[in-house]
Structure formats: structure tokens, C-alpha cells
Write a protein that holds these residues in place. Structure first.
Motif, PDB file in Angstrom:
ATOM      1  N   ALA A   1      26.084-132.008  68.654  1.00  0.00           N
ATOM      2  CA  ALA A   1      24.643-132.068  69.155  1.00  0.00           C
ATOM      3  C   ALA A   1      23.654-131.058  68.915  1.00  0.00           C
ATOM      4  N   ARG A   2      22.489-131.337  68.134  1.00  0.00           N
ATOM      5  CA  ARG A   2      21.353-130.309  68.003  1.00  0.00           C
ATOM      6  C   ARG A   2      20.210-130.343  68.820  1.00  0.00           C
ATOM      7  N   SER A   3      19.606-129.422  68.913  1.00  0.00           N
ATOM      8  CA  SER A   3      18.170-129.360  69.753  1.00  0.00           C
ATOM      9  C   SER A   3      17.473-127.944  69.362  1.00  0.00           C
ATOM     10  N   CYS A   4      16.363-128.442  68.738  1.00  0.00           N
ATOM     11  CA  CYS A   4      15.495-126.987  68.276  1.00  0.00           C
ATOM     12  C   CYS A   4      14.812-126.680  69.475  1.00  0.00           C
ATOM     13  N   VAL A   5      15.047-125.039  69.812  1.00  0.00           N
ATOM     14  CA  VAL A   5      14.222-124.533  70.932  1.00  0.00           C
ATOM     15  C   VAL A   5      12.825-124.428  70.503  1.00  0.00           C
ATOM     16  N   ASN A   6      12.358-124.527  69.476  1.00  0.00           N
ATOM     17  CA  ASN A   6      10.896-124.241  69.134  1.00  0.00           C
ATOM     18  C   ASN A   6      10.259-125.661  68.906  1.00  0.00           C
ATOM     19  N   CYS A   7      10.781-126.677  68.469  1.00  0.00           N
ATOM     20  CA  CYS A   7      10.307-128.168  68.605  1.00  0.00           C
ATOM     21  C   CYS A   7      10.249-128.678  70.151  1.00  0.00           C
ATOM     22  N   CYS A   8      11.277-128.181  70.869  1.00  0.00           N
ATOM     23  CA  CYS A   8      11.069-128.507  72.305  1.00  0.00           C
ATOM     24  C   CYS A   8      10.206-127.981  73.140  1.00  0.00           C
ATOM     25  N   ALA A   9       9.784-126.893  72.704  1.00  0.00           N
ATOM     26  CA  ALA A   9       8.801-126.024  73.307  1.00  0.00           C
ATOM     27  C   ALA A   9       7.451-126.512  72.865  1.00  0.00           C
ATOM     28  N   ALA A  10       7.147-126.856  71.565  1.00  0.00           N
ATOM     29  CA  ALA A  10       5.927-127.339  71.190  1.00  0.00           C
ATOM     30  C   ALA A  10       5.542-128.790  71.378  1.00  0.00           C
ATOM     31  N   GLY A  11       6.542-129.644  72.234  1.00  0.00           N
ATOM     32  CA  GLY A  11       6.422-130.810  72.462  1.00  0.00           C
ATOM     33  C   GLY A  11       6.555-131.768  71.314  1.00  0.00           C
ATOM     34  N   LYS A  12       7.480-131.683  70.294  1.00  0.00           N
ATOM     35  CA  LYS A  12       7.613-132.365  68.854  1.00  0.00           C
ATOM     36  C   LYS A  12       8.654-133.429  69.377  1.00  0.00           C
ATOM     37  N   THR A  13       8.226-134.585  68.925  1.00  0.00           N
ATOM     38  CA  THR A  13       9.129-135.736  69.051  1.00  0.00           C
ATOM     39  C   THR A  13      10.478-135.699  68.365  1.00  0.00           C
ATOM     40  N   LYS A  14      10.681-135.104  67.113  1.00  0.00           N
ATOM     41  CA  LYS A  14      11.831-134.998  66.465  1.00  0.00           C
ATOM     42  C   LYS A  14      12.456-133.427  66.579  1.00  0.00           C
ATOM     43  N   ARG A  15      13.257-133.546  67.429  1.00  0.00           N
ATOM     44  CA  ARG A  15      13.910-132.188  67.753  1.00  0.00           C
ATOM     45  C   ARG A  15      15.405-132.177  67.669  1.00  0.00           C
ATOM     46  N   ASP A  16      16.135-133.123  66.973  1.00  0.00           N
ATOM     47  CA  ASP A  16      17.520-133.123  66.915  1.00  0.00           C
ATOM     48  C   ASP A  16      18.017-132.439  65.697  1.00  0.00           C
ATOM     49  N   HIS A  17      17.522-131.263  65.572  1.00  0.00           N
ATOM     50  CA  HIS A  17      17.986-130.301  64.464  1.00  0.00           C
ATOM     51  C   HIS A  17      18.086-128.748  65.273  1.00  0.00           C
ATOM     52  N   SER A  18      18.863-127.913  64.492  1.00  0.00           N
ATOM     53  CA  SER A  18      18.671-126.727  64.918  1.00  0.00           C
ATOM     54  C   SER A  18      17.517-125.870  64.843  1.00  0.00           C
ATOM     55  N   ALA A  19      17.476-124.687  65.358  1.00  0.00           N
ATOM     56  CA  ALA A  19      16.164-123.975  65.120  1.00  0.00           C
ATOM     57  C   ALA A  19      16.469-123.371  63.586  1.00  0.00           C
ATOM     58  N   THR A  20      17.345-123.229  63.157  1.00  0.00           N
ATOM     59  CA  THR A  20      17.516-122.639  61.923  1.00  0.00           C
ATOM     60  C   THR A  20      17.886-123.765  60.555  1.00  0.00           C
ATOM     61  N   ASP A  21      17.618-124.946  61.056  1.00  0.00           N
ATOM     62  CA  ASP A  21      17.667-126.130  60.038  1.00  0.00           C
ATOM     63  C   ASP A  21      16.491-126.141  59.149  1.00  0.00           C
ATOM     64  N   THR A  22      16.750-126.315  57.686  1.00  0.00           N
ATOM     65  CA  THR A  22      15.677-126.345  56.769  1.00  0.00           C
ATOM     66  C   THR A  22      14.737-127.589  57.077  1.00  0.00           C
ATOM     67  N   SER A  23      15.329-128.653  57.606  1.00  0.00           N
ATOM     68  CA  SER A  23      14.154-129.722  58.066  1.00  0.00           C
ATOM     69  C   SER A  23      13.243-129.596  59.108  1.00  0.00           C
ATOM     70  N   CYS A  24      13.458-128.633  59.985  1.00  0.00           N
ATOM     71  CA  CYS A  24      12.706-128.070  60.957  1.00  0.00           C
ATOM     72  C   CYS A  24      11.073-127.723  60.558  1.00  0.00           C
ATOM     73  N   PRO A  25      10.268-128.274  61.028  1.00  0.00           N
ATOM     74  CA  PRO A  25       8.740-128.096  60.880  1.00  0.00           C
ATOM     75  C   PRO A  25       8.499-126.491  60.745  1.00  0.00           C
ATOM     76  N   PHE A  26       8.950-125.795  61.800  1.00  0.00           N
ATOM     77  CA  PHE A  26       8.965-124.471  62.234  1.00  0.00           C
ATOM     78  C   PHE A  26       9.572-123.705  60.982  1.00  0.00           C
ATOM     79  N   TRP A  27      10.667-124.152  60.419  1.00  0.00           N
ATOM     80  CA  TRP A  27      11.409-123.403  59.311  1.00  0.00           C
ATOM     81  C   TRP A  27      10.316-123.542  58.194  1.00  0.00           C
ATOM     82  N   GLN A  28      10.054-124.799  57.950  1.00  0.00           N
ATOM     83  CA  GLN A  28       9.178-125.237  56.860  1.00  0.00           C
ATOM     84  C   GLN A  28       7.877-124.143  56.789  1.00  0.00           C
TER      85      GLN A  28
END
Length: 141
Positions: free
Chosen positions: A99-126
Motif C-alpha cells: 500500500a502506498r500513501s503520499c505524505v504531500n498529497c495527504c497534507a494538501a487534501g488531494k483525493t488521489k494519494r495512493d502513490h509514494s512521495a517519490t512516485d513520478t505520477s505524484c502532482p508534487f513530483w511533476q
């Protein structure tokens, strides 16, 4: 990256790990190499200063040397353990180790957060090179 939609040329970025002065990397500029049977010219790139990803708390915007977090966070699931201890810790606590959960997306209240903080699909990474975008995600209260 293609230079345009209808172009038959592209741009590839390659990191050359070198000394701080960059002496070896600079010696490759304007040289030609063959990739896939094609001659390719090496050109220097302008530095793209992005926002730092803290390797302690896995949040964007600061370096681990100035992190105020009391503990470390796993980049995979966001829980308080190291990445090395991820499979052991999550299996012990009966959580799915995959199971993956992005620290940044969770803190920002994003609905899609089932990725890691270093995943290239993360909007913060992009948007890691867009400091204004990163600031807008966490407005000051």
C-alpha cells in the motif's frame, strides 16, 4: 522529449555525476555520440533549480538539514519509519506492505494519494520545479 509534435528530433537529459566544478561534464559539451545508429550532439543544459524534497519528512520545500520534523517518514507509505524498515514495520502492524500513501498529497487534501512521495505520477513530483505551484498547495493560514 520531442522538440515538437511533428518533429523527428528530440531532447534527452542525462545527469553526469561529476565534481562540484563540473570539469568532466564540461569536456563532453559539443562532442558527438552515436545512439541507436544516429549521431547526437551533446549540449550543456541550464540548471533547473527545483524545490528540495526533504529526505527526513518527505515533504517538499526544505532540505533535511533544516527539517523541524521530530521523526522520519517512510517515502512509500508516509508512516513513521525508514524505507529500509517498511516491509517489516507494515507487515508487523498488519498493513499491506504494498500500500502506498503520499505524505504531500495527504497534507494538501488531494483525493488521489495512493502513490509514494517519490512516485513520478505524484502532482508534487511533476511540479517539483515550480516553486509557485508548491507554495499554492499550502497557503499560509
Amino acid at each position: 522529449m520531442r522538440t515538437s509534435a511533428h518533429s523527428n528530433t528530440c531532447v534527452a537529459w542525462i545527469d553526469i555525476h561529476d565534481s562540484v566544478a563540473g570539469t568532466s561534464a564540461r569536456s563532453y559539451i559539443n562532442k558527438t555520440i552515436v545512439i541507436g545508429g544516429r549521431n547526437c550532439q551533446i549540449r550543456g543544459a541550464a540548471p533547473r533549480p527545483g524545490s528540495a524534497l526533504c529526505t527526513r519528512c518527505m515533504r517538499w520545500g526544505h532540505h533535511s538539514s533544516v527539517c523541524r520534523s521530530k521523526g522520519i517518514r517512510c517515502p512509500l507509505c508516509g508512516l513513521p519509519h525508514s524505507e529500509d524498515a517498511h516491509s517489516t514495520y507494515c507487515a508487523h502492524s498488519k498493513r499491506d506492505p504494498d500500500a502506498r500513501s503520499c505524505v504531500n498529497c495527504c497534507a494538501a487534501g488531494k483525493t488521489k494519494r495512493d502513490h509514494s512521495a517519490t512516485d513520478t505520477s505524484c502532482p508534487f513530483w511533476q511540479n517539483r520545479f515550480d516553486r509557485d505551484w508548491l507554495r499554492r498547495q499550502f497557503p499560509k493560514k
